[in-house]
Design a protein around this motif. Structure first.
Motif, short mmCIF file in Angstrom:
data_model
loop_
_atom_site.label_atom_id
_atom_site.label_comp_id
_atom_site.label_asym_id
_atom_site.label_seq_id
_atom_site.Cartn_x
_atom_site.Cartn_y
_atom_site.Cartn_z
N ASN A 27 15.22 0.21 -7.87
CA ASN A 27 14.57 -0.90 -7.17
C ASN A 27 13.79 -0.42 -5.96
O ASN A 27 12.68 -0.88 -5.70
N GLU A 28 14.37 0.52 -5.21
CA GLU A 28 13.68 1.02 -4.03
C GLU A 28 12.43 1.81 -4.42
O GLU A 28 11.38 1.71 -3.77
N GLU A 29 12.53 2.58 -5.49
CA GLU A 29 11.39 3.39 -5.90
C GLU A 29 10.23 2.52 -6.37
O GLU A 29 9.07 2.81 -6.06
N VAL A 30 10.52 1.44 -7.11
CA VAL A 30 9.46 0.61 -7.68
C VAL A 30 8.94 -0.41 -6.68
O VAL A 30 7.73 -0.62 -6.55
N PHE A 31 9.84 -1.06 -5.93
CA PHE A 31 9.43 -2.16 -5.06
C PHE A 31 9.29 -1.75 -3.60
O PHE A 31 8.53 -2.38 -2.86
N ALA B 81 5.19 -4.69 -5.68
CA ALA B 81 5.93 -3.99 -4.64
C ALA B 81 5.65 -4.59 -3.28
O ALA B 81 4.63 -5.26 -3.07
N ILE B 82 6.54 -4.32 -2.34
CA ILE B 82 6.44 -4.93 -1.02
C ILE B 82 5.17 -4.47 -0.29
O ILE B 82 4.58 -5.21 0.49
N GLU B 83 4.71 -3.26 -0.56
CA GLU B 83 3.52 -2.74 0.12
C GLU B 83 2.22 -3.13 -0.58
O GLU B 83 1.14 -2.82 -0.07
N THR B 84 2.30 -3.80 -1.72
CA THR B 84 1.09 -4.20 -2.42
C THR B 84 0.35 -5.27 -1.64
O THR B 84 0.96 -6.24 -1.17
#
Length: 357
Positions: free
Chosen positions: A98-102, A138-141
């Motif tokens: 989850n951390e890697e993808v989002f 993702a959160i940075e998108t």
């Protein structure tokens, strides 16, 4: 499919308890063999993985459409269906995948958030609180990148409202190409030259890209009298009292509706604040369905997306039920209680042998 939808309605219950709520009625009616046993949590997790996210996504795509009829209060302006675009963040379990993808956001103290976060950008109908399209990322998108995938849902009968975070010259042009009318807030530094003042206090302007702005400045300096280049728009500026220190200066809206007689400035200013209806939709999902301060259940990115599509589908189903109940009684659907309707849905699911999404 039924189980994934049910677990988004009974968010606080364990997997086996959710299945009991679905299956007890069938067992009571002797619809199944006596030697059938309740599946374990591990078996249900594996079944979710086999199902994947696409069936839930496709179900949402098929059922989620605008609902408001011609007489629905607060749903229309100048014959256009008022829609809003906005985004929300949700906490997901702290796993490596989850951390890697989002990704993981930052707190106000610039510390890492305790949980990875997923970003959802959605298109909602203001008059009914129904979310009719969404994108997950993702959160940075950038929100504009996710919102760009929602453009297929824009159509000429709509007035799409968005905050200043969604504005860019390129994205505005892409959104206007759909045929939908737009009402967006813009940043104070956006150059909006006055082309013509209108009787309602708004004015016509041209939205120019960098090259067009340079030519406009040269023509103005030379005094050629050439009309400014750019996309024709209408600008509405107004003040609101008691705003925070970070909100100094007027609110600036731009719209594709150029005729002030069709939609006066005061009506457009009021319509812009209907954008907050989508925030209410997000709050219903986050607080009433999911429960405050709870993370999603899913420990893998694919299952996170599956769970979100399930949440959006059941939220839509509840809001559709509320709309039809209000329409039957000629009542504003926004006057009905979401949490009470959610409780009704939960009672009926546990009191019958099956239910339909």
């Amino acid at each position: 499919m039924y189980f994934v939808l049910a677990m988004t309605l009974f968010f606080g219950d364990a997997y086996e308890e959710v299945m009991r709520k679905l299956a007890d009625g069938l067992v009571f009616l002797r619809s199944w063999d006596d030697d059938w046993h309740m599946p374990s949590s591990a078996a249900l997790c594996k079944a979710r993985a086999r199902l994947g996210e696409e069936p839930l996504r496709e179900l949402f795509r098929r059922v989620a459409v605008p609902l408001a009829g011609p007489g629905t209060p607060g749903a229309w302006l100048a014959g256009r269906r008022m829609m809003a675009v906005d985004g929300v963040q949700m906490d997901v379990p702290d796993t490596e995948d989850n951390e890697e993808v989002f990704g993981r956001g930052k707190t106000h103290q610039s510390l890492d958030d305790p949980y990875p976060k997923v970003k959802v950008v959605a298109l909602a109908e203001c008059g009914t609180h129904t979310i009719v399209d969404a994108q997950i990322g993702a959160i940075e998108t950038d929100e504009r990148e996710l919102a760009r995938a929602l453009l297929d849902g824009f159509c000429p009968e709509m007035l799409v409202i968005a905050d200043r975070g969604f504005f860019s010259h390129e994205f505005w042009r892409e959104a206007t190409a759909t045929g939908a009318d737009l009402l967006w807030r813009v940043q104070s530094m956006v150059s909006l030259p006055v082309v013509q003042h209108l009787p309602d206090g708004s004015f016509l302007s041209r939205l120019a890209d960098k090259a067009q702005r340079q030519r406009n400045r040269r023509n103005q300096a030379r005094g050629t009298g050439t009309a400014p280049e750019g996309v024709p728009i209408r600008v509405i500026e107004y003040e609101i009292g008691n705003r925070g220190r970070d909100e100094l200066g007027p609110i600036r809206l731009i719209t594709t509706i150029l005729d002030h007689e069709i939609a006066p400035a005061v009506e457009l200013a009021a319509a812009y604040h209907h954008r907050w209806q989508i925030e209410t939709s997000f709050a219903e999902i986050e607080t009433s369905q999911r429960g405050s301060y709870r993370v999603l259940r899913s420990h893998s990115p694919a299952m996170v997306r599956q769970e979100i599509w399930g949440l959006l589908t059941t939220h839509y189903a509840i809001r559709e039920l509320m709309y039809h109940a209000a329409d039957f009684d000629s009542t504003d659907p926004l006057r009905l209680s979401f949490i009470r309707t959610l409780r009704v849905a939960r009672r009926h699911i546990t009191g019958q042998a099956g239910f339909s999404p």
